[in-house]
Write a protein that holds these residues in place. Structure first.
Motif, PDB file in Angstrom:
ATOM      1  N   ASP A  21       0.932  -1.158  -0.002  1.00  0.00           N
ATOM      2  CA  ASP A  21       0.064  -0.220  -0.062  1.00  0.00           C
ATOM      3  C   ASP A  21       0.952   1.091  -0.214  1.00  0.00           C
ATOM      4  OD1 ASP A  21      -2.371   1.379   0.319  1.00  0.00           O
ATOM      5  OD2 ASP A  21      -2.106   1.584   2.493  1.00  0.00           O
ATOM      6  N   PRO A  22       0.506   2.468  -0.630  1.00  0.00           N
ATOM      7  CA  PRO A  22       1.358   3.604  -0.630  1.00  0.00           C
ATOM      8  C   PRO A  22       1.533   4.199   0.747  1.00  0.00           C
ATOM      9  CG  PRO A  22      -0.727   3.765  -2.077  1.00  0.00           C
ATOM     10  CD  PRO A  22      -0.435   2.515  -1.650  1.00  0.00           C
ATOM     11  N   VAL A  23       0.511   3.919   1.485  1.00  0.00           N
ATOM     12  CA  VAL A  23       0.683   4.104   3.037  1.00  0.00           C
ATOM     13  C   VAL A  23       0.784   3.007   3.788  1.00  0.00           C
ATOM     14  CG1 VAL A  23      -0.303   5.400   4.879  1.00  0.00           C
ATOM     15  CG2 VAL A  23      -0.588   6.310   2.637  1.00  0.00           C
ATOM     16  N   THR A  24       1.672   2.749   4.546  1.00  0.00           N
ATOM     17  CA  THR A  24       2.206   1.834   5.238  1.00  0.00           C
ATOM     18  C   THR A  24       2.100   1.882   6.663  1.00  0.00           C
ATOM     19  OG1 THR A  24       4.480   2.076   5.128  1.00  0.00           O
ATOM     20  CG2 THR A  24       3.831   0.428   3.540  1.00  0.00           C
ATOM     21  N   PRO A  25       1.497   1.029   7.452  1.00  0.00           N
ATOM     22  CA  PRO A  25       1.515   1.399   8.912  1.00  0.00           C
ATOM     23  C   PRO A  25       2.931   1.561   9.635  1.00  0.00           C
ATOM     24  CG  PRO A  25       0.792  -0.937   8.637  1.00  0.00           C
ATOM     25  CD  PRO A  25       1.103  -0.225   7.265  1.00  0.00           C
ATOM     26  N   GLY A  26       2.766   2.448  10.480  1.00  0.00           N
ATOM     27  CA  GLY A  26       4.255   2.402  11.225  1.00  0.00           C
ATOM     28  C   GLY A  26       4.115   1.931  12.619  1.00  0.00           C
ATOM     29  N   ARG A  27       3.002   2.204  13.256  1.00  0.00           N
ATOM     30  CA  ARG A  27       2.335   1.436  14.459  1.00  0.00           C
ATOM     31  C   ARG A  27       0.821   1.584  14.339  1.00  0.00           C
ATOM     32  NH1 ARG A  27       3.667   6.700  15.983  1.00  0.00           N
ATOM     33  NH2 ARG A  27       2.146   7.994  17.132  1.00  0.00           N
ATOM     34  N   PRO A  28       0.159   0.654  15.168  1.00  0.00           N
ATOM     35  CA  PRO A  28      -1.235   0.478  14.677  1.00  0.00           C
ATOM     36  C   PRO A  28      -1.828   1.642  14.836  1.00  0.00           C
ATOM     37  CG  PRO A  28      -0.420  -1.046  16.111  1.00  0.00           C
ATOM     38  CD  PRO A  28       0.694  -0.240  16.110  1.00  0.00           C
ATOM     39  N   GLY A  29      -2.920   1.733  13.745  1.00  0.00           N
ATOM     40  CA  GLY A  29      -3.651   3.151  13.642  1.00  0.00           C
ATOM     41  C   GLY A  29      -3.113   4.207  12.835  1.00  0.00           C
ATOM     42  N   VAL A  30      -1.651   4.348  12.796  1.00  0.00           N
ATOM     43  CA  VAL A  30      -0.899   5.619  12.467  1.00  0.00           C
ATOM     44  C   VAL A  30      -0.345   5.369  11.287  1.00  0.00           C
ATOM     45  CG1 VAL A  30       0.724   7.270  13.227  1.00  0.00           C
ATOM     46  CG2 VAL A  30      -0.560   6.066  14.883  1.00  0.00           C
ATOM     47  N   PRO A  31      -0.536   6.219  10.046  1.00  0.00           N
ATOM     48  CA  PRO A  31      -0.108   6.145   8.741  1.00  0.00           C
ATOM     49  C   PRO A  31       1.429   6.542   8.860  1.00  0.00           C
ATOM     50  CG  PRO A  31      -1.605   7.802   8.938  1.00  0.00           C
ATOM     51  CD  PRO A  31      -1.769   7.049  10.190  1.00  0.00           C
ATOM     52  N   THR A  32       2.014   6.292   7.899  1.00  0.00           N
ATOM     53  CA  THR A  32       3.217   6.564   7.636  1.00  0.00           C
ATOM     54  C   THR A  32       3.601   7.077   6.166  1.00  0.00           C
ATOM     55  OG1 THR A  32       4.660   4.498   7.499  1.00  0.00           O
ATOM     56  CG2 THR A  32       4.374   5.570   9.567  1.00  0.00           C
ATOM     57  N   LEU A  33       4.522   7.890   5.809  1.00  0.00           N
ATOM     58  CA  LEU A  33       4.634   7.942   4.342  1.00  0.00           C
ATOM     59  C   LEU A  33       5.694   6.818   3.914  1.00  0.00           C
ATOM     60  CD1 LEU A  33       5.628  11.864   4.282  1.00  0.00           C
ATOM     61  CD2 LEU A  33       3.760  10.684   3.299  1.00  0.00           C
ATOM     62  N   THR A 101      -1.898  24.035  16.889  1.00  0.00           N
ATOM     63  CA  THR A 101      -0.555  24.352  17.038  1.00  0.00           C
ATOM     64  C   THR A 101      -0.065  24.846  15.718  1.00  0.00           C
ATOM     65  OG1 THR A 101       0.305  22.102  16.859  1.00  0.00           O
ATOM     66  CG2 THR A 101      -0.771  23.043  18.882  1.00  0.00           C
ATOM     67  N   LEU A 102      -0.591  24.892  14.674  1.00  0.00           N
ATOM     68  CA  LEU A 102      -0.012  25.000  13.191  1.00  0.00           C
ATOM     69  C   LEU A 102       0.221  26.348  12.926  1.00  0.00           C
ATOM     70  CD1 LEU A 102       0.623  23.448  10.624  1.00  0.00           C
ATOM     71  CD2 LEU A 102      -1.671  24.201   9.750  1.00  0.00           C
ATOM     72  N   ARG A 103       1.427  26.666  12.441  1.00  0.00           N
ATOM     73  CA  ARG A 103       1.930  27.972  12.428  1.00  0.00           C
ATOM     74  C   ARG A 103       2.761  28.125  11.043  1.00  0.00           C
ATOM     75  NH1 ARG A 103      -1.227  28.323  16.049  1.00  0.00           N
ATOM     76  NH2 ARG A 103      -0.741  28.960  17.979  1.00  0.00           N
ATOM     77  N   VAL A 104       2.829  29.428  10.633  1.00  0.00           N
ATOM     78  CA  VAL A 104       3.758  29.537   9.437  1.00  0.00           C
ATOM     79  C   VAL A 104       5.157  29.009   9.758  1.00  0.00           C
ATOM     80  CG1 VAL A 104       4.485  31.441   7.977  1.00  0.00           C
ATOM     81  CG2 VAL A 104       2.242  31.734   8.742  1.00  0.00           C
ATOM     82  N   GLY A 105       5.792  28.586   8.661  1.00  0.00           N
ATOM     83  CA  GLY A 105       7.220  27.928   8.978  1.00  0.00           C
ATOM     84  C   GLY A 105       7.075  26.597   9.298  1.00  0.00           C
ATOM     85  N   ASP A 106       6.048  26.020   9.932  1.00  0.00           N
ATOM     86  CA  ASP A 106       5.843  24.495  10.160  1.00  0.00           C
ATOM     87  C   ASP A 106       5.985  23.545   8.922  1.00  0.00           C
ATOM     88  OD1 ASP A 106       5.557  25.728  12.847  1.00  0.00           O
ATOM     89  OD2 ASP A 106       3.494  24.831  13.040  1.00  0.00           O
ATOM     90  N   SER A 107       6.680  22.562   9.163  1.00  0.00           N
ATOM     91  CA  SER A 107       6.499  21.569   8.266  1.00  0.00           C
ATOM     92  C   SER A 107       5.534  20.649   8.439  1.00  0.00           C
ATOM     93  CB  SER A 107       7.884  20.590   8.470  1.00  0.00           C
ATOM     94  OG  SER A 107       7.931  19.625   7.572  1.00  0.00           O
ATOM     95  N   VAL A 108       4.814  20.231   7.361  1.00  0.00           N
ATOM     96  CA  VAL A 108       3.441  19.193   7.390  1.00  0.00           C
ATOM     97  C   VAL A 108       3.618  18.230   6.243  1.00  0.00           C
ATOM     98  CG1 VAL A 108       1.005  19.383   6.977  1.00  0.00           C
ATOM     99  CG2 VAL A 108       1.999  21.111   8.195  1.00  0.00           C
ATOM    100  N   ASN A 142       4.096  17.865  13.763  1.00  0.00           N
ATOM    101  CA  ASN A 142       4.979  17.969  15.024  1.00  0.00           C
ATOM    102  C   ASN A 142       4.655  16.420  15.416  1.00  0.00           C
ATOM    103  OD1 ASN A 142       5.917  20.387  14.794  1.00  0.00           O
ATOM    104  ND2 ASN A 142       4.333  21.284  16.237  1.00  0.00           N
ATOM    105  N   GLY A 143       4.729  15.289  14.665  1.00  0.00           N
ATOM    106  CA  GLY A 143       4.671  14.017  15.075  1.00  0.00           C
ATOM    107  C   GLY A 143       3.198  13.461  15.415  1.00  0.00           C
TER     108      GLY A 143
END
Length: 147
Positions: A21-33, A101-108, A142-143
């Protein structure tokens, strides 16, 4: 002949059940790139104006916009991708948590559906589908995953 049909059905099931799958699970219920692994790239989707494609990517917040409160409410912000292109992210806050908590300059990082427009495009469906008819998306900031 029926054995051949059963064998074909089992082979088809195994192929689709075990295909990456293009999105694989990292830990249960949490997608990872996941690596692109043959999936069409976001830059290609944008260049070809291919609305309706499920895409993943990441960028930097360059502008916070007011919420869109017409109909379903959406938190909106502009991301600049590494390629320099910008995208509007429209995150449905009636179906997924707001990213307070999202602000200008943040990575998403994100996964959602791309819709082309002359300004670069919009990413929407960054949440689960409560009816289960559309691939689920998410936003990672932020994780923490918002889906």
């Amino acid at each position: 002949m029926s054995r051949l049909w059963v064998l074909a059905a089992v082979a088809a099931f195994a192929y689709f059940a075990l295909a990456p799958d293009p999105v694989t699970p990292g830990r249960p219920g949490v997608p990872t790139l996941a690596p692109s692994g043959g999936a069409i790239s976001l830059d290609t989707v944008i260049a070809q104006r291919r609305s309706g494609e499920q895409v993943s990517g990441q960028g930097t917040v360059v502008k916070m916009l007011s919420d869109d409160n017409a109909g379903s409410r959406h938190q909106r912000f502009i991301l600049r991708l590494d390629s320099g292109k910008t995208l509007l992210i429209a995150h449905n806050i009636d179906l997924a948590p707001r990213i307070d908590t999202l602000r200008v300059g943040d990575s998403v990082a994100f996964r959602g559906e791309y819709a082309w427009n002359p300004k670069g495009g919009v990413i929407h469906w960054t949440h689960h589908d409560p009816q289960g008819r559309h691939p689920g998306g998410w936003i990672r900031h932020n994780g923490q995953d918002y889906q």
